[in-house]
Structures are given as structure tokens and as C-alpha cells.
Design an enzyme around this catalytic site. Structure first.
Site, short mmCIF file in Angstrom:
data_model
loop_
_atom_site.label_atom_id
_atom_site.label_comp_id
_atom_site.label_asym_id
_atom_site.label_seq_id
_atom_site.Cartn_x
_atom_site.Cartn_y
_atom_site.Cartn_z
N GLY A 113 1.52 3.01 -2.62
CA GLY A 113 1.09 3.90 -3.70
C GLY A 113 1.65 3.44 -5.05
O GLY A 113 1.86 4.25 -5.95
N HIS A 138 -4.85 -1.42 -5.71
CA HIS A 138 -4.02 -0.32 -6.20
C HIS A 138 -4.95 0.84 -6.57
O HIS A 138 -5.73 0.74 -7.52
CB HIS A 138 -3.19 -0.78 -7.40
CG HIS A 138 -2.15 -1.80 -7.03
ND1 HIS A 138 -1.25 -2.34 -7.91
CD2 HIS A 138 -1.86 -2.37 -5.83
CE1 HIS A 138 -0.46 -3.19 -7.28
NE2 HIS A 138 -0.83 -3.24 -6.01
N ASP A 164 0.81 -1.23 0.00
CA ASP A 164 0.00 0.00 0.00
C ASP A 164 0.84 1.27 0.00
O ASP A 164 0.44 2.29 0.58
CB ASP A 164 -0.98 0.01 1.20
CG ASP A 164 -1.93 -1.16 1.16
OD1 ASP A 164 -2.29 -1.59 0.05
OD2 ASP A 164 -2.30 -1.65 2.23
N THR A 170 -5.91 -11.53 3.37
CA THR A 170 -7.06 -10.84 2.78
C THR A 170 -8.21 -11.81 2.49
O THR A 170 -9.25 -11.41 2.00
CB THR A 170 -6.65 -10.16 1.45
OG1 THR A 170 -6.11 -11.17 0.59
CG2 THR A 170 -5.61 -9.07 1.68
N GLY A 223 -0.01 14.17 -3.45
CA GLY A 223 -1.46 14.05 -3.54
C GLY A 223 -1.79 12.81 -4.34
O GLY A 223 -0.94 12.29 -5.07
N THR A 239 -9.81 -4.81 1.81
CA THR A 239 -10.63 -5.34 2.89
C THR A 239 -11.27 -4.25 3.76
O THR A 239 -12.11 -4.56 4.60
CB THR A 239 -9.78 -6.24 3.82
OG1 THR A 239 -8.71 -5.43 4.34
CG2 THR A 239 -9.20 -7.42 3.08
N GLY A 240 -10.85 -3.00 3.58
CA GLY A 240 -11.40 -1.91 4.38
C GLY A 240 -10.89 -1.88 5.81
O GLY A 240 -11.31 -1.07 6.63
N ASP A 289 2.47 14.82 1.63
CA ASP A 289 1.49 15.82 2.07
C ASP A 289 0.79 15.42 3.37
O ASP A 289 0.31 16.28 4.10
CB ASP A 289 0.44 16.05 0.97
CG ASP A 289 -0.21 14.74 0.52
OD1 ASP A 289 0.51 13.87 0.00
OD2 ASP A 289 -1.43 14.57 0.74
P1 GDP Z 1 -0.76 0.44 -3.58
O1 GDP Z 1 -1.42 -0.81 -3.15
O2 GDP Z 1 0.72 0.42 -3.34
O3 GDP Z 1 -1.09 0.83 -4.99
O4 GDP Z 1 -1.34 1.60 -2.63
P2 GDP Z 1 -2.88 1.79 -2.17
O5 GDP Z 1 -3.66 2.28 -3.34
O6 GDP Z 1 -3.38 0.58 -1.47
O7 GDP Z 1 -2.71 2.89 -1.06
C1 GDP Z 1 -2.22 4.16 -1.33
C2 GDP Z 1 -3.29 5.21 -0.99
O8 GDP Z 1 -2.69 6.49 -0.92
C3 GDP Z 1 -4.39 5.35 -2.03
O9 GDP Z 1 -5.58 5.69 -1.38
C4 GDP Z 1 -3.90 6.50 -2.92
O10 GDP Z 1 -4.94 7.19 -3.57
C5 GDP Z 1 -3.25 7.39 -1.88
N1 GDP Z 1 -2.12 8.18 -2.36
C6 GDP Z 1 -1.11 7.81 -3.19
N2 GDP Z 1 -0.20 8.78 -3.29
C7 GDP Z 1 -0.64 9.79 -2.49
C8 GDP Z 1 -0.09 11.06 -2.11
O11 GDP Z 1 0.99 11.45 -2.52
N3 GDP Z 1 -0.82 11.79 -1.23
C9 GDP Z 1 -2.00 11.37 -0.71
N4 GDP Z 1 -2.63 12.16 0.14
N5 GDP Z 1 -2.54 10.19 -1.04
C10 GDP Z 1 -1.86 9.41 -1.90
P1 IMO Z 2 -1.07 -4.08 -2.32
O1 IMO Z 2 -0.59 -4.65 -3.64
C1 IMO Z 2 -1.31 -4.57 1.96
C2 IMO Z 2 -1.18 -8.67 3.45
C3 IMO Z 2 -2.32 -9.21 4.27
C4 IMO Z 2 -1.55 -10.19 5.16
C5 IMO Z 2 -0.49 -10.76 4.22
C6 IMO Z 2 -0.89 -12.06 3.55
O2 IMO Z 2 -2.31 -3.28 -2.44
O3 IMO Z 2 0.06 -3.41 -1.62
P2 IMO Z 2 -2.53 -12.68 1.58
O4 IMO Z 2 -3.99 -12.35 1.36
O5 IMO Z 2 -1.63 -12.13 0.51
O6 IMO Z 2 -2.29 -14.13 1.84
O7 IMO Z 2 -2.16 -11.94 2.96
O8 IMO Z 2 -0.30 -9.76 3.23
N1 IMO Z 2 -1.56 -8.14 2.12
C7 IMO Z 2 -1.54 -6.84 1.81
N2 IMO Z 2 -1.30 -5.76 2.59
N3 IMO Z 2 -1.50 -4.40 0.63
C8 IMO Z 2 -1.67 -5.49 -0.17
O9 IMO Z 2 -1.58 -5.39 -1.50
C9 IMO Z 2 -1.77 -6.78 0.42
N4 IMO Z 2 -1.91 -8.03 -0.05
C10 IMO Z 2 -1.79 -8.86 1.00
O10 IMO Z 2 -2.95 -8.20 5.01
O11 IMO Z 2 -0.86 -9.49 6.16
MG MG Z 3 -2.93 -1.46 -1.87
#
Ligand code: GDP
Ligand code: IMO
Ligand code: MG
Length: 423
Positions: free
Chosen positions: A15, A41, A13, A128, A413, A299-300, A331
Site C-alpha cells: 500500500g 501502486h 504491494d 512481472t 480503507g 499482472t492480475g 479493515d
Molecule cells: P503498493 O504496490 O505497495 O502501492 O500496493 P498495491 O497498490 O499493489 O496494493 C495495495 C492494495 O490495497 C490496493 O488495491 C489498495 O487500493 C488497497 N489498499 C491500500 N490500503 C488499504 C486499506 O487500508 N484497506 C483496504 N481495504 N484496501 C487498501
Molecule cells: P509494487 O511496487 C509485488 C515481484 C515479482 C517477482 C519478483 C521479480 O507494486 O510493490 P521483476 O519483474 O521485478 O523482475 O520480478 O518481484 N514483483 C512484485 N511483487 N509488487 C511489485 O511491485 C512487484 N514488482 C516485482 O512478482 O516475484
Molecule cells: Mg503494487
């Protein structure tokens, strides 16, 4: 003209989707190389806000071919939902294809993921529950079904018949009703109808794109600390979110991957269980969660929040061979009077550690922080490094030094253009 891997350098997560969406306009191809719909993503652009689980984050660029690669595990139901959402938002899906060697996440994988988690009791991984672990288990056990099997339904039925007794034995152990080959087969036939035309041998097109010297992005899922070998085992996923696996998962010789961008949040978050030394279980952690909207995209679940851990980034830099860092969510730290960075750990004996210890020891270490003065001004509209507050530059330059990797991008952002690009 390069092949660039984009990988997470923390616990997921970071970004990655946002960074891939930003970079994809100059890329001819984006390949998701591992993981499944455990990924979330998030992308914010002119089409709207999307949480992609399986579709590569280059899909919003009409000239960019998108490949769901060989190293992935695919739940076709999730994919079909995702495709209809994208289509409804006016996004063209013409360029999307699926590797025939990718594995299928079957309904029983999802079921088993939940059952295995429940049976772990207090040792829960916090998966997840998308069936990712069981699907990769079947792949390694050579019992998996592959996307290409949907082109050979007679063969697929034989494989289901072979697998069903073993699956049912496990389900019986958990006190669950048996699965039926006929029902599973009908589900697969439906998937074949809807997705069959996208399932191809992706290697010839990937190879020819590499040979033509086209710009290609390899999109990873999760981050190094959830890697099955180099993360906090057993609190990890069942694949390799590392640049090296991009080679295998996409089908590109590893020497061709000449750029590796590590995506790194300006602080840290994780979901699920496992060691997380720089965790903030106080009001600062809560504040980061609220400002950064740190709730799982899949998963929220509320994400556990902490300060940036430079040891983790340094670990990721080595394991991945990072050439660049992309910092996101700077930010979110605007307005904090004081910002910390974990630069070492203290072990049980009081000794200072500057490398990632084994996961058991990692549960007991204490973070050693350096403290930085906050910038207390908005970075949101900034597009040039030199316009960043000097306090923010001091913080980022310290990370560059500790990780020994240059920061090439700073995101301020979630929107596509909210990026400082020093490349
Ligand atoms: P990923 O799984 O690595 O693609 O990341 P996620 O999408 O799960 O989590 C990143 C979160 O941060 C998302 O809600 C994006 O919209 C948000 N995000 C990404 N870059 C930025 C940033 O520079 N600033 C802010 N405020 N939010 C960002
Ligand atoms: P992105 O690509 C954050 C975590 C789960 C758990 C461990 C194993 O959005 O970064 P799994 O379902 O893969 O067997 O779970 O990995 N997990 C994530 N955490 N972002 C994800 O994906 C994740 N995918 C799995 O919470 O700890
Ligand atoms: Mg993610």
C-alpha cells in the site's frame, strides 16, 4: 521539514502508493527512486482509481513536483499510456520530470525477461515480465541506454549498433528473430519526441529543494524481501527497494533522509515464487485474498496470502532504519474470529529462530504463531487510535514491540482519508 523515504517492509504491494498519496499533500516533491513498471501502486482519491506503474504517487497534488528518479528503469511506452490515462482523468502533469540518468527498458529487455523465465523451468522467479531484470543487467554491464540519450540521437544510434550483435546472439540462442537497429532507433525517436521535454538533469532541482529544507518523499517500489541482497534471492527483483537506495536513486545524501516510513499490511502477501513461511494455503488464505482483493495490480495474478510475519518486519526495520510504521488494510481482518502473527520460525532440527534465515533454509522453516482474538467489528470509519477495538490495538501493539518501531499511521480503507494519523 524532512526527507522521508516510504518503503515496503514485506514482499511488495503493502500500500505504498496509497500512503504516498496520503502524505503528498504536505510534500513539495515526490521522487520514485528505483524499479520500473513492475510496480503497481493503487491510489483511490477524488480523481478516481489509478494503478501507477512509473509516475510518482504525488502526481495528484498540484503543488508537488514529481520526479522519476535516476535509480529507475523506464519503459517509455508504459509511461506514455499512464500519462494519457492521468491526463484524461483531469490530472495535471506539469510537474512531472524524468532523470536523464534513468535507464530505458527497451523492447528486447521485455522479450528477454520472458525468454529467461521460460528457460528457468521449475525454478521460475515469477517476474512481472516487464524487462526489469534485463534492463538492470544492461545498466550494470554498462550497455544500457539512458533517458538522457534520447537528447543525443546520433550517440544513441551508435550505442544501439554496439549492442545489437550481442542482443541478437542471445536471441538466436533462444531461437528468436533478430532485432534491427533501424526499427529500434525509430522507436527511440518517437519516445524522444513525446517525452524529451520532461527529461532533464534532476539533480539541481532536487539539491535545491533539499537545501531549502523542503519536505520531500522518496517513494520505493516492492519490499525488503524482494531486495536483490536482503530478500529471498534468487526470487527477488534486480534493484534495492530499501531506504538507503533512496539516497542513490534520488540523488540525496543519506544523512538527509531523517525519516523512514515502513508500509506494512496487517497480513502478508506475495506474488511470484520463493519462500513465504507464514503462507496460508487454506480457506483462511482464500478469504483474505477475496476480502483484500489480493490480485496483482500489474499482472492480475492471485497473490499468495499469509499471516503477518513479524520477523520480516523486524528484518525490514533494521535494514531500512525505520522510524515509523504505516499499517494498511487493517479493515480486511475485521470479522476474523482469530488472527495470527508469526513471531519466530522453527528450523528443521526443531530449533527456534528469531532472525531471517538464508533463503534455502527459509524454504523449510515452520512458522511459530501467536494467536490474537479478532475484533469482529468494522474499523472502516475509524479515524482515531483510541477508537480502534481494543483487540486490534493489542495486535498492533505486539507488532510495535516485536519490530521496535512505533506505528504512526493505520489505514482502514483504500480511500485517501481512510487513515488513522498519530503523527
Ligand atoms: P503498493 O504496490 O505497495 O502501492 O500496493 P498495491 O497498490 O499493489 O496494493 C495495495 C492494495 O490495497 C490496493 O488495491 C489498495 O487500493 C488497497 N489498499 C491500500 N490500503 C488499504 C486499506 O487500508 N484497506 C483496504 N481495504 N484496501 C487498501
Ligand atoms: P509494487 O511496487 C509485488 C515481484 C515479482 C517477482 C519478483 C521479480 O507494486 O510493490 P521483476 O519483474 O521485478 O523482475 O520480478 O518481484 N514483483 C512484485 N511483487 N509488487 C511489485 O511491485 C512487484 N514488482 C516485482 O512478482 O516475484
Ligand atoms: Mg503494487
Amino acid at each position: 521539514m524532512t526527507v522521508t523515504a516510504v518503503v515496503g517492509v514485506q514482499y511488495g504491494d503493502e500500500g505504498k502508493g496509497r500512503v504516498v498519496d496520503y502524505l503528498a499533500h504536505t510534500s513539495r516533491m515526490v521522487i520514485r527512486f528505483q524499479g520500473g513498471d513492475n510496480a503497481g501502486h493503487t491510489i483511490v482519491n477524488q480523481f478516481g482509481t489509478f494503478r501507477l506503474h512509473l509516475v510518482p504517487s504525488g502526481i495528484f497534488h498540484p503543488g508537488t513536483a514529481c520526479v522519476i528518479g535516476t535509480g529507475t528503469v523506464i519503459n517509455p511506452d508504459t509511461l506514455l499510456t499512464e500519462l494519457s490515462e492521468l491526463s484524461a482523468a483531469g490530472v495535471s502533469l506539469d510537474s512531472l520530470c524524468i532523470s536523464d540518468r534513468a535507464h530505458l527498458v527497451m523492447p528486447y529487455h521485455k522479450l528477454l525477461d520472458g525468454l529467461e523465465e521460460s528457460s528457468r523451468g521449475a525454478q521460475k522467479i515469477g517476474t512481472t515480465k516487464r524487462g526489469i531484470g534485463p534492463a538492470y543487467q544492461d545498466k550494470a554491464a554498462r550497455s544500457g541506454l539512458r533517458a538522457g540519450d534520447l537528447h543525443h540521437l546520433d550517440y544513441l544510434r551508435t550505442r544501439l549498433e554496439q549492442n545489437a550483435p550481442r542482443i541478437n546472439q542471445t536471441l538466436e540462442y533462444y531461437g528468436e528473430p533478430a532485432v534491427h537497429v533501424d526499427e529500434l532507433f525509430e522507436i527511440c525517436r518517437g519516445w524522444a519526441d513525446k517525452l524529451g521535454s520532461r527529461i532533464i538533469d534532476t539533480l539541481p532541482m532536487v539539491r535545491s529543494a533539499v537545501e531549502r529544507g523542503e519536505t520531500i518523499l522518496l517513494e520505493g517500489q516492492l519490499g525488503v524481501m524482494k531486495d536483490v541482497d536482503w530478500g529471498t534471492y534468487p526470487f527477488v527483483t534486480s534493484s534495492h527497494p530499501l531506504a538507503a537506495y533512496g539516497s542513490i536513486g534520488a540523488g540525496i545524501p543519506f544523512q538527509k533522509i531523517t525519516r523512514v516510513i515502513g508500509v506494512c499490511k496487517a497480513y502478508a502477501t506475495t506474488v511470484g515464487a520463493g519462500p513465504f513461511p507464514a503462507e496460508l494455503q487454506d480457506e483462511i488464505g482464500t478469504r483474505i485474498r477475496e476480502i483484500g482483493r489480493e490480485y496483482g495490480a500489474t499482472t492480475g495474478r492471485p497473490r499468495r496470502c499469509g499471516w503477518l510475519d513479524a520477523l520480516v518486519v523486524r528484518h525490514a526495520a533494521w535494514i531500512n532504519g525505520l522510524t515509523d510504521l504505516a499499517i494498511t488494510k487493517l479493515d480486511v481482518l475485521d470479522g476474523f474470529p482469530e488472527i495470527k502473527m508469526c513471531v519466530a520460525y522453527r528450523d528443521k532440527t526443531g530449533g527456534r529462530i528469531e532472525t531471517i534465515p538464508d533463503p534455502i533454509a527459509m524454504e523449510t522453516v515452520e512458522p511459530i504463531y501467536e494467536t490474537f482474538t479478532g475484533w469482529r467489528s468494522k474499523t472502516v470509519g475509524i479515524r482515531r487510535w483510541s477508537d480502534l477495538p481494543s483487540e486490534a490495538r493489542v495486535f498492533l501493539e505486539r507488532l510495535e514491540k516485536l519490530a521496535d518501531v512505533p506505528i504512526r499511521y493505520v489505514s482502514v480503507g483504500p480511500e485517501r482519508d481512510a487513515m488513522i494519523d498519530r503523527s
